[in-house]
Design an enzyme around this catalytic site. Structure first.
Site, PDB file in Angstrom:
ATOM      1  N   SER A  75       0.707  -0.936   0.600  1.00  0.00           N
ATOM      2  CA  SER A  75       0.158  -0.569   0.149  1.00  0.00           C
ATOM      3  C   SER A  75       0.583   1.628  -0.192  1.00  0.00           C
ATOM      4  O   SER A  75       1.926   1.119   0.686  1.00  0.00           O
ATOM      5  CB  SER A  75      -1.095   0.291   1.420  1.00  0.00           C
ATOM      6  OG  SER A  75      -2.452   0.955   1.379  1.00  0.00           O
TER       7      SER A  75
ATOM      8  N   TYR B 156      -1.653  -1.318  10.532  1.00  0.00           N
ATOM      9  CA  TYR B 156      -2.231  -1.183   9.366  1.00  0.00           C
ATOM     10  C   TYR B 156      -1.217  -1.641   8.401  1.00  0.00           C
ATOM     11  O   TYR B 156      -0.188  -1.679   7.927  1.00  0.00           O
ATOM     12  CB  TYR B 156      -3.282  -0.845   8.603  1.00  0.00           C
ATOM     13  CG  TYR B 156      -3.706  -1.326   7.666  1.00  0.00           C
ATOM     14  CD1 TYR B 156      -4.304  -2.285   6.599  1.00  0.00           C
ATOM     15  CD2 TYR B 156      -3.094  -0.075   6.259  1.00  0.00           C
ATOM     16  CE1 TYR B 156      -3.730  -2.333   5.104  1.00  0.00           C
ATOM     17  CE2 TYR B 156      -2.777  -0.396   4.806  1.00  0.00           C
ATOM     18  CZ  TYR B 156      -3.738  -1.608   4.177  1.00  0.00           C
ATOM     19  OH  TYR B 156      -3.443  -1.694   3.108  1.00  0.00           O
TER      20      TYR B 156
ATOM     21  N   LYS C 190       2.048  -4.346   6.486  1.00  0.00           N
ATOM     22  CA  LYS C 190       2.370  -4.076   5.030  1.00  0.00           C
ATOM     23  C   LYS C 190       4.160  -3.579   4.754  1.00  0.00           C
ATOM     24  O   LYS C 190       4.712  -4.317   4.560  1.00  0.00           O
ATOM     25  CB  LYS C 190       1.818  -2.971   4.095  1.00  0.00           C
ATOM     26  CG  LYS C 190      -0.179  -3.123   4.167  1.00  0.00           C
ATOM     27  CD  LYS C 190       0.052  -4.074   3.873  1.00  0.00           C
ATOM     28  CE  LYS C 190      -1.508  -4.343   3.461  1.00  0.00           C
ATOM     29  NZ  LYS C 190      -1.784  -5.949   2.827  1.00  0.00           N
TER      30      LYS C 190
HETATM   31  P1  NAD Z   1     -11.138  -6.575   0.577  1.00  0.00           P
HETATM   32  O1  NAD Z   1     -10.810  -6.314   2.335  1.00  0.00           O
HETATM   33  O2  NAD Z   1     -12.446  -6.513  -0.076  1.00  0.00           O
HETATM   34  O3  NAD Z   1     -10.205  -7.776   0.167  1.00  0.00           O
HETATM   35  C1  NAD Z   1      -9.496  -8.706   1.192  1.00  0.00           C
HETATM   36  C2  NAD Z   1     -10.585 -10.274   0.916  1.00  0.00           C
HETATM   37  O4  NAD Z   1      -9.274 -10.838   2.608  1.00  0.00           O
HETATM   38  C3  NAD Z   1     -11.310 -10.827   2.023  1.00  0.00           C
HETATM   39  O5  NAD Z   1     -12.229 -11.032   1.056  1.00  0.00           O
HETATM   40  C4  NAD Z   1     -11.345 -11.003   3.478  1.00  0.00           C
HETATM   41  O6  NAD Z   1     -12.082 -12.110   3.636  1.00  0.00           O
HETATM   42  C5  NAD Z   1     -10.200 -12.181   3.169  1.00  0.00           C
HETATM   43  N1  NAD Z   1      -9.008 -11.869   3.984  1.00  0.00           N
HETATM   44  C6  NAD Z   1      -8.692 -11.270   5.470  1.00  0.00           C
HETATM   45  N2  NAD Z   1      -8.079 -11.968   6.720  1.00  0.00           N
HETATM   46  C7  NAD Z   1      -8.461 -13.332   5.858  1.00  0.00           C
HETATM   47  C8  NAD Z   1      -7.251 -14.104   6.614  1.00  0.00           C
HETATM   48  N3  NAD Z   1      -6.811 -14.465   7.705  1.00  0.00           N
HETATM   49  N4  NAD Z   1      -7.500 -15.440   6.134  1.00  0.00           N
HETATM   50  C9  NAD Z   1      -7.955 -15.290   4.279  1.00  0.00           C
HETATM   51  N5  NAD Z   1      -8.902 -14.619   4.213  1.00  0.00           N
HETATM   52  C10 NAD Z   1      -8.664 -13.229   4.300  1.00  0.00           C
HETATM   53  O7  NAD Z   1      -9.792  -5.819   0.498  1.00  0.00           O
HETATM   54  P2  NAD Z   1      -9.381  -5.362  -1.217  1.00  0.00           P
HETATM   55  O8  NAD Z   1      -9.782  -4.112  -0.781  1.00  0.00           O
HETATM   56  O9  NAD Z   1      -9.606  -6.074  -1.886  1.00  0.00           O
HETATM   57  O10 NAD Z   1      -7.661  -5.733  -0.796  1.00  0.00           O
HETATM   58  C11 NAD Z   1      -7.233  -6.321  -0.830  1.00  0.00           C
HETATM   59  C12 NAD Z   1      -5.888  -6.128  -0.314  1.00  0.00           C
HETATM   60  O11 NAD Z   1      -5.086  -4.929  -0.898  1.00  0.00           O
HETATM   61  C13 NAD Z   1      -5.415  -5.868   1.189  1.00  0.00           C
HETATM   62  O12 NAD Z   1      -4.295  -6.642   1.813  1.00  0.00           O
HETATM   63  C14 NAD Z   1      -5.447  -4.695   1.521  1.00  0.00           C
HETATM   64  O13 NAD Z   1      -4.317  -4.105   2.918  1.00  0.00           O
HETATM   65  C15 NAD Z   1      -4.328  -4.357   0.376  1.00  0.00           C
HETATM   66  N6  NAD Z   1      -4.487  -2.652  -0.864  1.00  0.00           N
HETATM   67  C16 NAD Z   1      -5.903  -2.384  -0.398  1.00  0.00           C
HETATM   68  C17 NAD Z   1      -6.253  -0.883  -0.657  1.00  0.00           C
HETATM   69  C18 NAD Z   1      -7.778  -0.583  -0.252  1.00  0.00           C
HETATM   70  O14 NAD Z   1      -7.800   0.785  -0.399  1.00  0.00           O
HETATM   71  N7  NAD Z   1      -8.805  -1.410  -0.888  1.00  0.00           N
HETATM   72  C19 NAD Z   1      -5.636  -0.079  -1.131  1.00  0.00           C
HETATM   73  C20 NAD Z   1      -3.611  -0.602  -0.673  1.00  0.00           C
HETATM   74  C21 NAD Z   1      -3.829  -2.211  -0.525  1.00  0.00           C
HETATM   75  C1  WQD Z   2      -9.534   9.966   0.441  1.00  0.00           C
HETATM   76  C2  WQD Z   2      -9.511  11.289   0.730  1.00  0.00           C
HETATM   77  C3  WQD Z   2      -9.855  12.125   2.689  1.00  0.00           C
HETATM   78  C4  WQD Z   2     -13.646   9.612   3.671  1.00  0.00           C
HETATM   79  C5  WQD Z   2      -6.673   4.667   2.614  1.00  0.00           C
HETATM   80  C6  WQD Z   2      -5.833   4.349   3.492  1.00  0.00           C
HETATM   81  C7  WQD Z   2      -4.382   3.977   2.101  1.00  0.00           C
HETATM   82  C8  WQD Z   2      -5.268   2.388   1.860  1.00  0.00           C
HETATM   83  C9  WQD Z   2      -6.172   3.598   0.471  1.00  0.00           C
HETATM   84  C10 WQD Z   2      -4.831   0.085   2.262  1.00  0.00           C
HETATM   85  C11 WQD Z   2      -8.782  12.075   2.277  1.00  0.00           C
HETATM   86  C12 WQD Z   2     -11.229  12.168   2.482  1.00  0.00           C
HETATM   87  C13 WQD Z   2     -12.766   9.857   3.342  1.00  0.00           C
HETATM   88  C14 WQD Z   2     -14.773  10.363   3.619  1.00  0.00           C
HETATM   89  C15 WQD Z   2     -12.981  13.126   2.898  1.00  0.00           C
HETATM   90  N1  WQD Z   2      -5.753   0.950   2.194  1.00  0.00           N
HETATM   91  N2  WQD Z   2     -11.816  11.895   2.783  1.00  0.00           N
HETATM   92  N3  WQD Z   2     -14.621  12.159   4.208  1.00  0.00           N
HETATM   93  O1  WQD Z   2      -6.942   7.615   3.754  1.00  0.00           O
HETATM   94  O2  WQD Z   2      -5.924   7.616   1.071  1.00  0.00           O
HETATM   95  O3  WQD Z   2      -6.235   5.613   1.623  1.00  0.00           O
HETATM   96  O4  WQD Z   2      -7.101   3.494   2.042  1.00  0.00           O
HETATM   97  O5  WQD Z   2      -3.923  -0.052   2.371  1.00  0.00           O
HETATM   98  O6  WQD Z   2      -3.731   2.881   2.821  1.00  0.00           O
HETATM   99  O7  WQD Z   2      -5.699   4.988   4.140  1.00  0.00           O
HETATM  100  O8  WQD Z   2      -8.175   7.188   1.502  1.00  0.00           O
HETATM  101  O9  WQD Z   2     -11.039   7.136   0.887  1.00  0.00           O
HETATM  102  O10 WQD Z   2     -10.409   7.693   3.652  1.00  0.00           O
HETATM  103  O11 WQD Z   2      -9.917   9.264   1.656  1.00  0.00           O
HETATM  104  O12 WQD Z   2     -13.563  13.841   3.498  1.00  0.00           O
HETATM  105  O13 WQD Z   2     -15.641  10.597   4.246  1.00  0.00           O
HETATM  106  O14 WQD Z   2     -11.373  11.795   0.810  1.00  0.00           O
HETATM  107  O15 WQD Z   2      -9.433  13.003   4.132  1.00  0.00           O
HETATM  108  O16 WQD Z   2      -8.911  13.101   1.246  1.00  0.00           O
HETATM  109  P1  WQD Z   2      -7.043   7.445   2.025  1.00  0.00           P
HETATM  110  P2  WQD Z   2      -9.488   7.966   2.024  1.00  0.00           P
END
Ligand code: NAD
Ligand code: WQD
Length: 336
Positions: free
Chosen positions: A124, A148, A152
């Site tokens: 991330s 979190y 990572k």
């Molecule tokens: P998501 O929650 O939709 O998908 C994650 C999946 O993993 C879910 O289906 C959940 O049931 C499963 N899971 C969680 N813990 C588990 C475990 N212990 N064993 C087996 N399955 C498990 O999330 P996503 O948005 O699809 O994110 C996928 C990956 O990408 C995550 O590792 C997340 O940290 C990373 N990521 C997401 C974002 C984002 O904003 N969505 C941004 C950066 C990184």
């Molecule tokens: C985006 C912008 C908020 C909600 C997070 C995690 C990051 C990654 C992606 C996993 C910011 C603003 C948001 C609301 C708002 N996830 N906002 N009102 O914080 O950039 O990233 O998700 O890896 O690690 O930190 O994403 O969508 O929450 O926010 O004004 O109700 O929207 O302040 O500027 P963020 P976000």
């Protein structure tokens, strides 16, 4: 190739499964469904025309992982499984470290024991903390303020050590910026539990009329309009990045890090305006205090992914919000 997709029932995983199947790979999903719904498998099959092999299990359960590796000849792993809510990680750090770090250690251990050493890992942009300059390059200093992000970073460091110790490993660490949007069919998309934490799903629920208004966290950042700027990336582009990263793995690859972002930042208010246009709905909002832990600006330099993976994000903000809205409006209750 038979690809084990941990977390493949989730938001990014499900979109990646579709592209993997369409590219001719066999897919086996390993997921505990803690943040996903089994209906997603029917939807993936509707899109790709192929069934999804699914093993329900938890990456914290090493014996369950061993059974999967004993039963199937897995060529590579895309590891999405994890918990991802920053605020929750601050109040429940042990659950986050156990789930994300301990679970990942189990997975890597079982992979090594079975000679499966091709891995694409979901990292991330959170690992960059609050950078001093933009766009963000992969070699920027790493720091993060929450469990979190720490989880990572720990997994990244573990994998870098693993890659150094054993050159047979071929590993890609993908640092995603802000994934949004949905498959253009409207059949799969993000289905958060309860009130969404992230901007796009929150805005979508305001557009649906389920939430009265958006709270915009901060109007005094040093940005174009005072609201936070992020690099939103279409989930289909992100999924495509995984396919490209998988194909790029080879014996000389080692452990490599790639940004997956578009390189362009949009403010909260620009997102709100684009969403209002795509949905034809009003998005009422009020500017409130900054959210603790937020940074002003984040956007990627995607040059390395472009040069080394041959990957480039194709969709702009208009496409992202259009697809997000189609999914949300056609499935107001998500997969329920
Ligand atoms: P998501 O929650 O939709 O998908 C994650 C999946 O993993 C879910 O289906 C959940 O049931 C499963 N899971 C969680 N813990 C588990 C475990 N212990 N064993 C087996 N399955 C498990 O999330 P996503 O948005 O699809 O994110 C996928 C990956 O990408 C995550 O590792 C997340 O940290 C990373 N990521 C997401 C974002 C984002 O904003 N969505 C941004 C950066 C990184
Ligand atoms: C985006 C912008 C908020 C909600 C997070 C995690 C990051 C990654 C992606 C996993 C910011 C603003 C948001 C609301 C708002 N996830 N906002 N009102 O914080 O950039 O990233 O998700 O890896 O690690 O930190 O994403 O969508 O929450 O926010 O004004 O109700 O929207 O302040 O500027 P963020 P976000």
């Amino acid at each position: 190739m038979l690809v084990l997709v941990t977390g493949g029932a989730g938001y990014i995983g499900s979109h990646t499964c579709v592209l993997l199947q369409e590219a001719g790979h066999e897919v086996l999903v390993f997921d505990n469904l803690s943040n996903s719904h089994p209906e997603v498998f029917n939807r993936i099959t509707q899109i790709s025309g192929q069934p999804v092999a699914f093993s329900e299990g938890d990456i914290r359960d090493k014996a369950a992982l061993e059974r999967v590796f004993n039963q199937f000849d897995i060529d590579a792993v895309i590891h999405f499984a994890g918990l991802k809510v920053v605020g929750e990680s601050i109040s429940e750090p042990l659950r986050y470290y156990q789930n994300n770090v301990e679970g990942s250690l189990n997975l890597f251990d079982v992979m090594a024991a079975n000679g499966c050493k091709k891995l694409v890992f979901s990292s991330s942009a959170n690992v960059y903390g609050d950078p001093d300059s933009f766009p963000i390059k992969e070699d920027f200093p790493l720091s993060t303020f929450n469990p979190y992000g720490q989880s990572k970073l720990m997994i990244e460091n573990i994998l870098k050590d693993v890659g150094r110790a054993d050159p047979d490993w071929e590993i890609s660490l993908l640092r995603y910026f802000n994934p949004v949007g949905a498959h253009p069919s409207g059949l799969i998309g993000e289905d958060p539990n309860g009130i969404p934490n992230n901007l796009m799903p929150y805005v979508a629920q305001v557009a649906l009329g389920r939430l009265p208004q958006l709270n915009v966290f901060g109007g005094d950042y040093p940005t174009i309009d005072g609201t936070g700027v992020r690099d939103y990336i279409h989930v289909m582009d992100l999924a495509d990045g995984h396919l490209k990263a998988l194909s790029a793995l080879n014996k000389k690859h080692g452990c490599e890090v790639y940004n997956l972002g578009t390189g362009k930042g949009y403010s909260v208010l620009q997102v709100v305006e684009a969403f209002a246009q795509a949905s034809g709905r009003d998005i009422p909002y009020q500017i409130v205090d900054r959210r603790s832990g937020d940074i002003a600006i984040s956007y990627a330099d995607p040059t390395r992914s472009q040069e080394k993976l041959g990957w480039r994000a194709q969709s702009g903000l208009a496409q992202m919000v259009e697809d997000h809205w189609r999914w949300q409006s056609e499935n107001p209750d998500g997969f329920e």
